[in-house]
Design an enzyme around this catalytic site. Structure first.
Site, PDB file in Angstrom:
ATOM      1  N   ARG A  59       0.821  -1.228   0.000  1.00  0.00           N
ATOM      2  CA  ARG A  59       0.000   0.000   0.000  1.00  0.00           C
ATOM      3  C   ARG A  59       0.855   1.280   0.000  1.00  0.00           C
ATOM      4  NH1 ARG A  59      -3.388  -3.577  -0.608  1.00  0.00           N
ATOM      5  NH2 ARG A  59      -5.518  -3.515   0.179  1.00  0.00           N
ATOM      6  N   SER A 110     -10.967  -0.635   2.521  1.00  0.00           N
ATOM      7  CA  SER A 110     -10.259  -0.678   3.812  1.00  0.00           C
ATOM      8  C   SER A 110      -9.947   0.743   4.243  1.00  0.00           C
ATOM      9  CB  SER A 110      -8.930  -1.421   3.681  1.00  0.00           C
ATOM     10  OG  SER A 110      -9.111  -2.702   3.182  1.00  0.00           O
ATOM     11  N   GLU A 142      -5.576   4.163   5.775  1.00  0.00           N
ATOM     12  CA  GLU A 142      -5.132   3.856   4.412  1.00  0.00           C
ATOM     13  C   GLU A 142      -5.675   4.911   3.450  1.00  0.00           C
ATOM     14  OE1 GLU A 142      -6.627   1.983   1.133  1.00  0.00           O
ATOM     15  OE2 GLU A 142      -6.069   0.008   1.899  1.00  0.00           O
TER      16      GLU A 142
HETATM   17  N1  EPU Z   1     -10.804 -10.327   9.978  1.00  0.00           N
HETATM   18  C1  EPU Z   1     -11.554 -10.323  11.131  1.00  0.00           C
HETATM   19  N2  EPU Z   1     -12.625  -9.464  11.176  1.00  0.00           N
HETATM   20  C2  EPU Z   1     -12.958  -8.653  10.160  1.00  0.00           C
HETATM   21  C3  EPU Z   1     -12.165  -8.648   8.996  1.00  0.00           C
HETATM   22  C4  EPU Z   1     -11.079  -9.498   8.927  1.00  0.00           C
HETATM   23  O1  EPU Z   1     -11.296 -11.053  12.068  1.00  0.00           O
HETATM   24  O2  EPU Z   1     -13.954  -7.933  10.283  1.00  0.00           O
HETATM   25  C5  EPU Z   1      -9.698 -11.286   9.869  1.00  0.00           C
HETATM   26  C6  EPU Z   1     -10.083 -12.435   8.942  1.00  0.00           C
HETATM   27  O3  EPU Z   1     -10.739 -13.463   9.610  1.00  0.00           O
HETATM   28  C7  EPU Z   1      -8.750 -12.896   8.429  1.00  0.00           C
HETATM   29  C8  EPU Z   1      -7.956 -11.632   8.381  1.00  0.00           C
HETATM   30  O4  EPU Z   1      -8.592 -10.684   9.243  1.00  0.00           O
HETATM   31  O5  EPU Z   1      -8.124 -13.777   9.324  1.00  0.00           O
HETATM   32  C9  EPU Z   1      -7.781 -11.064   6.993  1.00  0.00           C
HETATM   33  O6  EPU Z   1      -9.038 -10.721   6.446  1.00  0.00           O
HETATM   34  P1  EPU Z   1      -9.285 -10.520   4.876  1.00  0.00           P
HETATM   35  O7  EPU Z   1      -8.785 -11.707   4.135  1.00  0.00           O
HETATM   36  O8  EPU Z   1     -10.696 -10.117   4.693  1.00  0.00           O
HETATM   37  O9  EPU Z   1      -8.285  -9.365   4.453  1.00  0.00           O
HETATM   38  P2  EPU Z   1      -7.869  -7.985   5.145  1.00  0.00           P
HETATM   39  O10 EPU Z   1      -6.469  -8.113   5.596  1.00  0.00           O
HETATM   40  O11 EPU Z   1      -8.894  -7.596   6.153  1.00  0.00           O
HETATM   41  C10 EPU Z   1      -6.860  -7.030   2.920  1.00  0.00           C
HETATM   42  C11 EPU Z   1      -6.942  -5.751   2.110  1.00  0.00           C
HETATM   43  C12 EPU Z   1      -8.235  -5.704   1.319  1.00  0.00           C
HETATM   44  C13 EPU Z   1      -8.276  -6.918   0.389  1.00  0.00           C
HETATM   45  C14 EPU Z   1      -8.181  -8.177   1.256  1.00  0.00           C
HETATM   46  C15 EPU Z   1      -8.105  -9.451   0.439  1.00  0.00           C
HETATM   47  C16 EPU Z   1      -5.677  -4.119   3.398  1.00  0.00           C
HETATM   48  C17 EPU Z   1      -5.716  -2.885   4.212  1.00  0.00           C
HETATM   49  N3  EPU Z   1      -6.854  -4.602   2.993  1.00  0.00           N
HETATM   50  O12 EPU Z   1      -7.908  -6.979   3.881  1.00  0.00           O
HETATM   51  O13 EPU Z   1      -8.195  -4.543   0.504  1.00  0.00           O
HETATM   52  O14 EPU Z   1      -9.462  -6.956  -0.381  1.00  0.00           O
HETATM   53  O15 EPU Z   1      -6.964  -8.141   2.057  1.00  0.00           O
HETATM   54  O16 EPU Z   1      -6.849  -9.570  -0.135  1.00  0.00           O
HETATM   55  O17 EPU Z   1      -4.585  -4.632   3.122  1.00  0.00           O
HETATM   56  C18 EPU Z   1      -8.911  -2.279   0.242  1.00  0.00           C
HETATM   57  O18 EPU Z   1      -7.731  -1.974   0.273  1.00  0.00           O
HETATM   58  O19 EPU Z   1      -9.817  -1.428   0.090  1.00  0.00           O
HETATM   59  C19 EPU Z   1      -9.279  -3.692   0.443  1.00  0.00           C
HETATM   60  C20 EPU Z   1     -10.548  -4.068   0.550  1.00  0.00           C
END
Ligand code: EPU
Length: 337
Positions: A162, A237, A333
């Protein structure tokens, strides 16, 4: 396009925040952009791309320049890959769908990300195990000091999670006008290891997925978790996932044994901010016309009529609560104005 005055920016930001631009112009050519910068008429300027990664907290007392450059060109093609130049004002997801219609591989995991092509390198957009930097070849950007276009190679952009040169030393000095991607034309390399993609493809009963299938799986996952900005205002995000040291992580894990995490390097561990926010009790919390999305705690939402200030206040409350509970700082972000 003529300069308009006192225009609401509500249709131009995916959070749907209703603030006004003192002056506003949509530009369709690089020449028009250079002319605006060469003229002394509007000393204060504000660049607007897809408006999908910003929180507007006040009226914009400047000339808002909406980058509406359109078009795609195939620059060259070999047996295995193709170089495609896409103008900055093209919608990101429409561009991804166009590449898939032409069976060009590389962008399928980045399906349905809001925003425009020209802003995609700034924060090196990423999802489901793929980042923009994996297919980014170069970009052209107007140098606001010389009013000439410079070309940035992949290396020049200094991409990180990012992050890129356009958020660091080159911030405010360039306007990206087009991006060139190197995509595969055959023997596509699929990235389906991300857990949610594997299970979605199983649900779809697909054993040997194509790039188009991967895109469909990503779209299904995103639609199930992330609010559609056309229905509920949001900026994806709101926070970055924090990266902490091993010793900080060990302390965290003592108190929270089930904390999900990804090893970034020998010294650093990334913790999902969504998990921290959910564990702190904010997931799905509503504060009237704004709140935290019920299916993904990383996403702050405007149910309609919230001000940028309201959402900023909520983001600060989340940051201070996370710090108090976990001793971790989480960084926004989205860009806040
Ligand atoms: N999680 C929770 N609660 C939540 C959300 C997530 O416990 O409400 C936990 C999930 O269970 C999992 C972990 O967090 O263990 C990761 O969750 P997820 O795979 O949904 O990904 P993220 O790290 O929350 C990142 C990106 C997203 C992207 C997803 C999928 C960032 C800041 N965000 O989210 O990007 O779609 O991975 O690759 O890195 C964006 O930038 O707008 C965005 C949506």
């Amino acid at each position: 396009m003529p300069v308009l005055n006192n225009i609401s920016l509500k249709p131009y930001n995916t959070f749907g925040i209703d603030v006004k631009a003192k002056h506003f112009i949509s530009i369709n050519s690089v020449k028009e952009l250079k002319d605006i910068y060469a003229s002394k008429k509007y000393p204060s300027k504000f660049i607007l791309g897809g408006g999908s990664n910003m929180l507007l907290t006040q009226d914009v007392d400047a000339l808002v320049i909406h980058i509406d450059l359109k078009g795609k060109t195939i620059i060259s093609q070999t047996e295995h890959d193709v170089l495609i130049n896409c103008q900055a004002g093209e919608n990101w997801h429409d561009f991804v769908l166009w590449t898939l219609d032409n069976n060009y591989g590389g962008l399928e995991n980045l399906s349905l990300i809001p925003g425009n092509v020209g802003t995609s390198p700034i924060q090196n957009i990423g999802a489901y195990g793929v980042e923009l930097k994996d297919t980014f070849y170069s970009c052209n950007a107007l140098n606001l000091n010389t009013l000439k276009e410079d070309t940035f190679s992949n290396k020049d952009c200094k991409f990180e999670y990012r992050n890129s040169i356009f958020k660091q030393e080159a911030k405010g000095q360039y306007i990206i006008t087009s991006v060139t991607f190197k995509l595969s034309t055959k023997n596509h390399v699929l990235h389906t290891n991300y857990g949610a993609i594997t299970s979605e493809l199983e649900n779809m009963k697909i054993k040997n997925p194509t790039i188009q299938d991967v895109s469909k799986a990503v779209i299904a996952i995103r639609e199930s978790k992330l609010p559609n900005p056309k229905e509920i205002g949001n900026s994806g995000s709101f926070f970055k996932n924090p990266v902490i040291t091993i010793s900080e992580f060990e302390k965290l894990q003592q108190n929270f044994p089930n904390v999900p995490h990804y090893v970034v390097s020998k010294k650093a561990i990334k913790v999902p901010a969504g998990w921290l926010i959910e564990t702190a009790g904010f997931k799905g919390k509503s504060f009237g016309n704004y709140g935290v999305h019920k299916k993904q705690a990383l996403v702050l939402v405007n149910y309609g009529g919230a001000s940028g200030h309201d959402i900023l206040k909520l983001s600060k409350l989340i940051q201070s609560t996370i710090y108090r509970i976990f001793n971790i700082s989480i960084e926004a972000e989205v860009n806040i104005f």
